[in-house]
Design a protein around this motif. Structure first.
Motif, PDB file in Angstrom:
ATOM      1  N   SER A  54      54.952  52.197  34.997  1.00 42.00           N
ATOM      2  CA  SER A  54      53.807  52.491  35.857  1.00 42.00           C
ATOM      3  C   SER A  54      52.854  51.304  35.809  1.00 42.00           C
ATOM      4  O   SER A  54      52.618  50.724  34.742  1.00 42.00           O
ATOM      5  CB  SER A  54      53.087  53.755  35.397  1.00 42.00           C
ATOM      6  N   SER A  55      52.334  50.953  36.975  1.00 47.75           N
ATOM      7  CA  SER A  55      51.429  49.803  37.012  1.00 47.75           C
ATOM      8  C   SER A  55      50.337  50.020  38.049  1.00 47.75           C
ATOM      9  O   SER A  55      50.446  50.868  38.933  1.00 47.75           O
ATOM     10  CB  SER A  55      52.198  48.521  37.346  1.00 47.75           C
ATOM     11  N   SER A  56      49.285  49.238  37.911  1.00 46.33           N
ATOM     12  CA  SER A  56      48.216  49.155  38.908  1.00 46.33           C
ATOM     13  C   SER A  56      48.021  47.691  39.236  1.00 46.33           C
ATOM     14  O   SER A  56      48.356  46.807  38.424  1.00 46.33           O
ATOM     15  CB  SER A  56      46.916  49.753  38.369  1.00 46.33           C
ATOM     16  N   HIS A  57      47.493  47.418  40.421  1.00 41.08           N
ATOM     17  CA  HIS A  57      47.272  46.017  40.775  1.00 41.08           C
ATOM     18  C   HIS A  57      46.059  45.871  41.680  1.00 41.08           C
ATOM     19  O   HIS A  57      45.609  46.831  42.319  1.00 41.08           O
ATOM     20  CB  HIS A  57      48.515  45.423  41.448  1.00 41.08           C
ATOM     21  N   ILE A  58      45.554  44.676  41.697  1.00 44.13           N
ATOM     22  CA  ILE A  58      44.518  44.280  42.648  1.00 44.13           C
ATOM     23  C   ILE A  58      45.130  43.169  43.490  1.00 44.13           C
ATOM     24  O   ILE A  58      45.574  42.149  42.956  1.00 44.13           O
ATOM     25  CB  ILE A  58      43.249  43.773  41.929  1.00 44.13           C
ATOM     26  N   LEU A  59      45.195  43.385  44.804  1.00 41.39           N
ATOM     27  CA  LEU A  59      45.838  42.434  45.709  1.00 41.39           C
ATOM     28  C   LEU A  59      44.803  41.735  46.569  1.00 41.39           C
ATOM     29  O   LEU A  59      43.980  42.388  47.222  1.00 41.39           O
ATOM     30  CB  LEU A  59      46.838  43.167  46.620  1.00 41.39           C
ATOM     31  N   LEU A  60      44.861  40.418  46.577  1.00 40.16           N
ATOM     32  CA  LEU A  60      44.039  39.609  47.474  1.00 40.16           C
ATOM     33  C   LEU A  60      44.961  38.874  48.429  1.00 40.16           C
ATOM     34  O   LEU A  60      45.795  38.069  48.002  1.00 40.16           O
ATOM     35  CB  LEU A  60      43.183  38.613  46.684  1.00 40.16           C
ATOM     36  N   GLU A  61      44.842  39.169  49.728  1.00 40.03           N
ATOM     37  CA  GLU A  61      45.679  38.519  50.719  1.00 40.03           C
ATOM     38  C   GLU A  61      45.220  37.086  50.966  1.00 40.03           C
ATOM     39  O   GLU A  61      44.037  36.767  50.824  1.00 40.03           O
ATOM     40  CB  GLU A  61      45.660  39.300  52.034  1.00 40.03           C
ATOM     41  N   ILE A  62      46.190  36.234  51.355  1.00 35.40           N
ATOM     42  CA  ILE A  62      45.892  34.856  51.732  1.00 35.40           C
ATOM     43  C   ILE A  62      45.763  34.817  53.252  1.00 35.40           C
ATOM     44  O   ILE A  62      46.684  35.214  53.965  1.00 35.40           O
ATOM     45  CB  ILE A  62      46.999  33.891  51.273  1.00 35.40           C
ATOM     46  N   GLU A 101      35.084  45.729  31.388  1.00 37.74           N
ATOM     47  CA  GLU A 101      34.737  46.327  32.681  1.00 37.74           C
ATOM     48  C   GLU A 101      35.942  47.064  33.276  1.00 37.74           C
ATOM     49  O   GLU A 101      37.085  46.867  32.867  1.00 37.74           O
ATOM     50  CB  GLU A 101      34.218  45.251  33.642  1.00 37.74           C
ATOM     51  N   SER A 102      35.668  47.912  34.284  1.00 38.42           N
ATOM     52  CA  SER A 102      36.689  48.827  34.815  1.00 38.42           C
ATOM     53  C   SER A 102      37.621  48.136  35.806  1.00 38.42           C
ATOM     54  O   SER A 102      37.171  47.611  36.836  1.00 38.42           O
ATOM     55  CB  SER A 102      36.021  50.018  35.513  1.00 38.42           C
ATOM     56  N   PHE A 103      38.920  48.169  35.487  1.00 46.19           N
ATOM     57  CA  PHE A 103      39.937  47.646  36.411  1.00 46.19           C
ATOM     58  C   PHE A 103      39.914  48.440  37.714  1.00 46.19           C
ATOM     59  O   PHE A 103      40.008  47.881  38.815  1.00 46.19           O
ATOM     60  CB  PHE A 103      41.312  47.749  35.736  1.00 46.19           C
ATOM     61  N   GLU A 104      39.805  49.794  37.588  1.00 47.02           N
ATOM     62  CA  GLU A 104      39.837  50.657  38.766  1.00 47.02           C
ATOM     63  C   GLU A 104      38.703  50.339  39.732  1.00 47.02           C
ATOM     64  O   GLU A 104      38.906  50.327  40.962  1.00 47.02           O
ATOM     65  CB  GLU A 104      39.768  52.130  38.347  1.00 47.02           C
ATOM     66  N   GLU A 105      37.508  50.075  39.198  1.00 44.25           N
ATOM     67  CA  GLU A 105      36.374  49.793  40.081  1.00 44.25           C
ATOM     68  C   GLU A 105      36.571  48.474  40.820  1.00 44.25           C
ATOM     69  O   GLU A 105      36.240  48.358  42.005  1.00 44.25           O
ATOM     70  CB  GLU A 105      35.076  49.763  39.264  1.00 44.25           C
ATOM     71  N   PHE A 106      37.108  47.485  40.127  1.00 47.26           N
ATOM     72  CA  PHE A 106      37.400  46.211  40.810  1.00 47.26           C
ATOM     73  C   PHE A 106      38.458  46.412  41.903  1.00 47.26           C
ATOM     74  O   PHE A 106      38.378  45.808  42.977  1.00 47.26           O
ATOM     75  CB  PHE A 106      37.884  45.159  39.802  1.00 47.26           C
ATOM     76  N   LEU A 115      37.743  45.353  45.627  1.00 46.96           N
ATOM     77  CA  LEU A 115      38.297  44.081  46.089  1.00 46.96           C
ATOM     78  C   LEU A 115      39.689  44.156  46.710  1.00 46.96           C
ATOM     79  O   LEU A 115      40.035  43.321  47.551  1.00 46.96           O
ATOM     80  CB  LEU A 115      38.359  43.094  44.904  1.00 46.96           C
ATOM     81  N   SER A 116      40.527  45.113  46.281  1.00 45.27           N
ATOM     82  CA  SER A 116      41.947  45.053  46.636  1.00 45.27           C
ATOM     83  C   SER A 116      42.175  45.247  48.134  1.00 45.27           C
ATOM     84  O   SER A 116      41.587  46.133  48.757  1.00 45.27           O
ATOM     85  CB  SER A 116      42.739  46.105  45.857  1.00 45.27           C
ATOM     86  N   GLY A 121      44.252  50.286  46.859  1.00 46.20           N
ATOM     87  CA  GLY A 121      42.916  49.946  46.373  1.00 46.20           C
ATOM     88  C   GLY A 121      41.982  51.126  46.232  1.00 46.20           C
ATOM     89  O   GLY A 121      41.362  51.317  45.166  1.00 46.20           O
ATOM     90  N   PRO A 122      41.837  51.962  47.265  1.00 45.82           N
ATOM     91  CA  PRO A 122      40.906  53.090  47.147  1.00 45.82           C
ATOM     92  C   PRO A 122      41.243  54.038  46.017  1.00 45.82           C
ATOM     93  O   PRO A 122      40.372  54.771  45.545  1.00 45.82           O
ATOM     94  CB  PRO A 122      41.051  53.787  48.516  1.00 45.82           C
ATOM     95  N   GLY A 123      42.475  54.064  45.562  1.00 45.53           N
ATOM     96  CA  GLY A 123      42.874  54.927  44.457  1.00 45.53           C
ATOM     97  C   GLY A 123      42.810  54.243  43.113  1.00 45.53           C
ATOM     98  O   GLY A 123      43.390  54.730  42.144  1.00 45.53           O
ATOM     99  N   GLY A 124      42.174  53.103  43.053  1.00 44.14           N
ATOM    100  CA  GLY A 124      42.074  52.382  41.793  1.00 44.14           C
ATOM    101  C   GLY A 124      43.213  51.417  41.551  1.00 44.14           C
ATOM    102  O   GLY A 124      43.364  50.887  40.455  1.00 44.14           O
ATOM    103  N   GLY A 125      44.061  51.186  42.567  1.00 38.33           N
ATOM    104  CA  GLY A 125      45.130  50.200  42.458  1.00 38.33           C
ATOM    105  C   GLY A 125      46.437  50.729  41.908  1.00 38.33           C
ATOM    106  O   GLY A 125      47.406  49.967  41.769  1.00 38.33           O
ATOM    107  N   SER A 126      46.526  52.036  41.607  1.00 36.33           N
ATOM    108  CA  SER A 126      47.738  52.574  40.977  1.00 36.33           C
ATOM    109  C   SER A 126      48.912  52.576  41.952  1.00 36.33           C
ATOM    110  O   SER A 126      48.793  53.030  43.089  1.00 36.33           O
ATOM    111  CB  SER A 126      47.486  53.993  40.482  1.00 36.33           C
TER     112      SER A 126
END
Length: 652
Positions: free
Chosen positions: A271-279, A303-308, A312-313, A318-323
Motif C-alpha cells: 500500500s502506498s500514497s503519493h504526491i504527483l506534480l505534473e510537468i 508535517e502531514s503527508f496527507e495535507e500536502f 499539491l497533488s 490527491g483529495p483523499g490524501g494521496g492514497s
C-alpha cells in the motif's frame, strides 16, 4: 468458402472501413515497422505521397494471416491468394493515405500522453512481469529498423485517422421522423399462414434403378476418383529425458527456492500514497523535483503527508490524501514500482521519482503478507521444473545440430537416426489437408509439401510441433489418384439421386400449391389437405419471433404488404431441403409509443451507426474523386468506379 469470406467482408462496417483505418499495432504488427524507410520503390503515389511496395506487400501478408487465423484449416492458401490481392489492399492503403492527408489539413493530432499510454501497455514492450521495459522497447524498434521518433510518428498518424472517424460519430444525430419510420417497419406485425412440404413425404414414390446409378456414374467419372495421398517417413527430436543424467544438488534446489521466495516477497502487494506534480508549461522538471524535495523534508520533520497531498497533488488521489491502496508491482509503471519496492520500512519516503505522468513523492504505507509454500512442499516441484529447464536448454542446443544434419545430408534420415538415436516413423496416406495426428498442424503440412520435398526428394526443414518437439520428414511414395469403381460409389450415387429427385418433387409440390391458390382461389386449408400437409397460422407475428423457423419468418417479412382484401404469396426453401408456401394476409405497422425503451435504444444506435458510416463513406468517395493517384501496380483497374487512378508500369 470464398463466398462466405466475401459475405463477411461486405458488412456495413466492412464496406466503409475495410482497409481504411489501419492501426499499426493491430493491423500491421511489427512487420510494418520497416516499411517507413526512404528510397523504397513506390506502389502508388497519392497526391504526391508514396505508398511503398514494402507497405503493400506487408499489408497483403498481414490480411492473409488475419483471415487464416479467423478461418483456420477451412481456408486454403490458394483461396487466400484469390481473396486477398495486391490490388485490393492497395485500395485500402490509398484510402488511409487520403484520410490521413485530410486529417492533417484539419489539424487533427493526438497528445503525447496517449502515445505513452499505448506504448507502456503494449505487451511487445513489456518484460516478463508485464511491466514496460525501455530496453525491450528500444530493441524491438531497432530490430525493425525504426527509431522511437519514427514509431511515435506512425502511431500519431493513426490517431489522426481515428479522430477523423470520431468526428462523424460525435456529429451524427437521429431525427424523430427517422425513429418513428424505423419503428413502424422494424416492429411491424404480420398475419400469415404457411405449409411445409418435406422431402420425406416422397420417400415411398422415389425409385432409383441400377441404370440410373450407372448412367450418373458414367456421366461424372471425374467426380469419383480417389484423392492423391502421400507416404512420408519422419524422425522426431524430443526434449523429454535429455537431462535425466544431469545431477541436481540439494544446494542448487535450496538456492532456487530462496530465489523464488525472494521474488515472491518482492512481488507481494504494497500500500502506498503519493504526491504527483505534473510537468507542463507552468512547471519544469527541475521545479517539480525541487518542490517535492522541500515537501519531503517537511514531512520527515513531522508535517502531514496527507495535507500536502490534498494541497499539491495533481493526481485524482490527491483529495483523499494521496492514497493509492494496495497493489502489486505490475500495476504501476516501472519507475514508480521500483521506487516503492526499494523502501524498507512503513512510513519511508522515496526521493522525487519521475514517470511519464510527472514527478512523485512516494510513501510506503503497508507491506502485504507473503503467502508462499515451505521448502519441503516445493522441493519436488522445483526439481521437476529445473530438470525441465535443463531439458529445454539441451533440446535447443541439439535442435541446431539436428537441423544442420537434416539439411546437409538431405537425401536420408539415417544420419539423424545414427547421431541422435531417434527412430523412423511412417505416415501413410497423408493428404494436402490432413486432419489427424501431427500432419494436422499447418506448419508441418507446409513444410512437407514444399517443392524441395515433393519434387527434389530432400528432407523437409525442421518443424516445431510443440514445446520440446521437432520433426523432419521426407517423401517415400506418392499414391496417385485412381478411378473408383461403380461398386464403391453406387450407394453414394443412389443417395445423391434420391436427394435430387426429392428436391424436385418438393419444388413441384410447392409450386403446384401456389398455382392452385393463385389461379383457382382455392381455400388455403383445402390446398394443405390436398397435399397432405398441415397448415400453420401465425397471427401478429414479429420479425424477431422465435417461432416458426427463421427462414419462414424471413420470407414472410420480405414479401410485399398485401393490399386490402388480398393476399401475397411467396415460397422459400428451408435448410433441411423442405419447401414452404407462405401466404401473407395482413400487415400492421408498429406505433412508436408501443415500443419499449430497449427497442428505442437499439433503433437509435442503428440509425446513428448508419449516419456515421454514410457520412464517412461520402467523405471517402469525395476524396477519391478529387485525388491525384498514380498506381505502379499491374492490373490495378483504372476503370474501377471507386477510383480515378492513373495506372503506370512498375517503377524500376
Amino acid at each position: 468458402m470464398l463466398q462466405r469470406m466475401r459475405k463477411g467482408a461486405q458488412s456495413m462496417g466492412a464496406k466503409v472501413l475495410a482497409g481504411v483505418i489501419c492501426f499499426v499495432l493491430v493491423v500491421f504488427g511489427f512487420g510494418a515497422f520497416n516499411l517507413f524507410g526512404v528510397d523504397e520503390p513506390a506502389a502508388a503515389k497519392v497526391n504526391g505521397t508514396d505508398i511503398t511496395q514494402s507497405q503493400l506487400a506487408n499489408s497483403v501478408a498481414t490480411e492473409k494471416r488475419r483471415l487464416a487465423a479467423q478461418w483456420g484449416d477451412s481456408v486454403t492458401p490458394e483461396q487466400l491468394d484469390a481473396f486477398v490481392t495486391p490490388q485490393q489492399e492497395l485500395r485500402g492503403l490509398i484510402d488511409r493515405e487520403l484520410l490521413l492527408q485530410i486529417a492533417l489539413d484539419l489539424g487533427l493530432t493526438s497528445s503525447r500522453t496517449e502515445f505513452l499510454d499505448v506504448v507502456t501497455r503494449h505487451p511487445s514492450f513489456q518484460d516478463e512481469n508485464s511491466n514496460f521495459d525501455p530496453e525491450t522497447y528500444a530493441a524491438a524498434l531497432a530490430a525493425q529498423g525504426m527509431s522511437p521518433q519514427s514509431f511515435e510518428a506512425v502511431l500519431t498518424d493513426d490517431a489522426r485517422v481515428r479522430q477523423l472517424f470520431e468526428v462523424f460519430s460525435d456529429t451524427s444525430f437521429v431525427t424523430e421522423f427517422e425513429r418513428r419510420d424505423l419503428a413502424a417497419v422494424r416492429y411491424q406485425r404480420r398475419d400469415y399462414a404457411y405449409l411445409v412440404v418435406s422431402p420425406s413425404d416422397f420417400e415411398a414414390e422415389i425409385q432409383i434403378t441400377i441404370e440410373d446409378v450407372s448412367q450418373h456414374y458414367e456421366a461424372n467419372l471425374d467426380k469419383f476418383i480417389t484423392e492423391e495421398t502421400f507416404d512420408f517417413t519422419g524422425v522426431t527430436l524430443v526434449s523429454a529425458g535429455m537431462a535425466d543424467d544431469i545431477p541436481i544438488t540439494e544446494e542448487e534446489v535450496e538456492e532456487l527456492y530462496e530465489t523464488e521466495l525472494a521474488a515472491a516477497k518482492a512481488g507481494a502487494p504494497r500500500s502506498s500514497s503519493h504526491i504527483l506534480l505534473e510537468i507542463n508549461d507552468d512547471r519544469s522538471l527541475e521545479d517539480a523535483v525541487r518542490k517535492l524535495q522541500e515537501v519531503r523534508a517537511k514531512v520527515l520533520a513531522g508535517e502531514s503527508f496527507e495535507e500536502f497531498a490534498k494541497e499539491l497533488s495533481d493526481g485524482p488521489s490527491g483529495p483523499g490524501g494521496g492514497s493509492l491502496g494496495s497493489a502489486t508491482p505490475e500495476t504501476y509503471v516501472k519507475p514508480y514500482s521500483d521506487a516503492l519496492w526499494a523502501l524498507e520500512s512503513i512510513g519511508d519516503l522515496s526521493e522525487p521519482t519521475q514517470t511519464d505522468f510527472g514527478v512523485h513523492l512516494i510513501r510506503l504505507d503497508e507491506k502485504g503478507a507473503v503467502d508462499h509454500p515451505g521448502f519441503e512442499e516445493r522441493r519436488e516441484d522445483i526439481l521437476k521444473e529445473r530438470r525441465g529447464e535443463l531439458e529445454l536448454e539441451m533440446f535447443e542446443q541439439a535442435l541446431e545440430r539436428f537441423d544442420k544434419v537434416a539439411f546437409e545430408q538431405s537425401d536420408s534420415l539415417q544420419p539423424l537416426v545414427e547421431e541422435f538415436g531417434v527412430r523412423i516413423d511412417t505416415f501413410e496416406n497423408i493428404t494436402r489437408r490432413h486432419r489427424e495426428g501431427v500432419f494436422a498442424q499447418r506448419p508441418l503440412q507446409e513444410a512437407a509439401f514444399e517443392d524441395d520435398v515433393l519434387k527434389n526428394g530432400f528432407n523437409s526443414r525442421t518443424v516445431a510441433i510443440g514445446t520440446g518437439r521437432a520433426i523432419v520428414v521426407r517423401l517415400e511414395r506418392v499414391n496417385e489418384s485412381v478411378q473408383k469403381s461403380l461398386e464403391e460409389v453406387s450407394e453414394e450415387i443412389e443417395g445423391h439421386l434420391r436427394s435430387v429427385e426429392a428436391a424436385r418433387l418438393v419444388e413441384n409440390a410447392v409450386e403446384q400449391a401456389r398455382s392452385q391458390h393463385e389461379q383457382d382461389g382455392a381455400d388455403y386449408s383445402a390446398v394443405a389437405d390436398e397435399h397432405g400437409v398441415e397448415r400453420e397460422n401465425v397471427e401478429g407475428g414479429r420479425r424477431d419471433a422465435r417461432q416458426p423457423r427463421r427462414s419462414i419468418i424471413a420470407a414472410a417479412f420480405e414479401t410485399p404488404a398485401p393490399s386490402d382484401d388480398s393476399r401475397e404469396l411467396t415460397t422459400t426453401q428451408l435448410p433441411n431441403g423442405a419447401g414452404a408456401l407462405i401466404v401473407v394476409s395482413r400487415v400492421v405497422l408498429a406505433r412508436f409509443d408501443e415500443t419499449s425503451e430497449t427497442e428505442r435504444e437499439t433503433m437509435d444506435r442503428q440509425l446513428a451507426q448508419t449516419a456515421e458510416h454514410l457520412g464517412y463513406g461520402l467523405l471517402i468517395e469525395s476524396l477519391r474523386t478529387e485525388a491525384d493517384v498514380v498506381s505502379f501496380i499491374p492490373d490495378f483497374d483504372p476503370e474501377d468506379p471507386m477510383f480515378q487512378v492513373t495506372s503506370q508500369p512498375v517503377a524500376n
